[in-house]
Scaffold this active site. Sequence first.
Site, PDB file in Angstrom:
ATOM      1  N   ASP A 114     -21.251  55.133  18.401  1.00 48.68           N
ATOM      2  CA  ASP A 114     -19.962  55.821  18.462  1.00 48.68           C
ATOM      3  C   ASP A 114     -19.028  54.970  19.311  1.00 48.68           C
ATOM      4  O   ASP A 114     -19.365  54.608  20.444  1.00 48.68           O
ATOM      5  CB  ASP A 114     -20.114  57.206  19.099  1.00 48.68           C
ATOM      6  N   ASP A 136     -19.616  68.717   9.101  1.00 47.02           N
ATOM      7  CA  ASP A 136     -19.988  69.070  10.473  1.00 47.02           C
ATOM      8  C   ASP A 136     -19.880  70.582  10.591  1.00 47.02           C
ATOM      9  O   ASP A 136     -18.821  71.145  10.295  1.00 47.02           O
ATOM     10  CB  ASP A 136     -19.043  68.402  11.470  1.00 47.02           C
TER      11      ASP A 136
END
Length: 250
Positions: free
Chosen positions: A10, A131
């Site tokens: 990330d 998500d």
Amino acid sequence: MRMRLFPAIDLKEGKAVRLLQGRMEDATVYGEQPVEVARKFKEQGADSLHVVDLDGAFAGKPVNDAVILKLIQSSGLRVQVGGGIRTLERIEELLKLGVERVILGTVAVRNPELVEKAVQRFEEAVVIGIDAKDGLVAVQGWAEKTEIKALDLALRMKKVGVKHLVFTDISRDGMLQGPNIQSTVELARLSGLQVVASGGVSRLEDLRLLQEEANRGVSLEGAIVGKALYAGAFSLAEALRVVGQRSEGK
């Protein structure tokens, strides 16, 4: 079916970080140089990499392209990228950088017509990222929960030609509590899409359970592993052995 393993990087301000449940204020910096992190993954046997441009996800525009290009060129890994990808032009930019697949999240909810056009143009280079928290889809870098069920969105995306899906249970992400295997398997079974499990893998046993389901014919394409690797819960080489991507002697 042998699963693909995607070690995760990330990106925030050009550095490799991990978040707790998607909260930018809870970012832990794990590597000043993401390229070095990727090289280590490659040395342990990785062939794929999952990259999220966190700055891009929250800003809705590209922020870390120079780093992404460096990751691709220096590691030789097959890279999938998510975070702030909301136009056809952006998808094309990333594919031209050498990205293998792009992950569309918020845009799947806000602009499904764009997803349809993207699939027609870029085919299986387009992956949908769903998500969810308590079964409901979250968007805008996880900041906003909708009333849309994860399965409903998956089926909508299947109708427009999507074949691949990354499913993240936000409540598990970065918590090292184990993935929501039941929800992930159910989504794969009921949607028929190739699902990559994401969020919460904390033990080799989590990967064994997912691989067992894949062996039974459930369409689990792979798993994304992040914090567990950085925290030293297990090595990438060990994880690759569990899913059969690396022999026992290596």
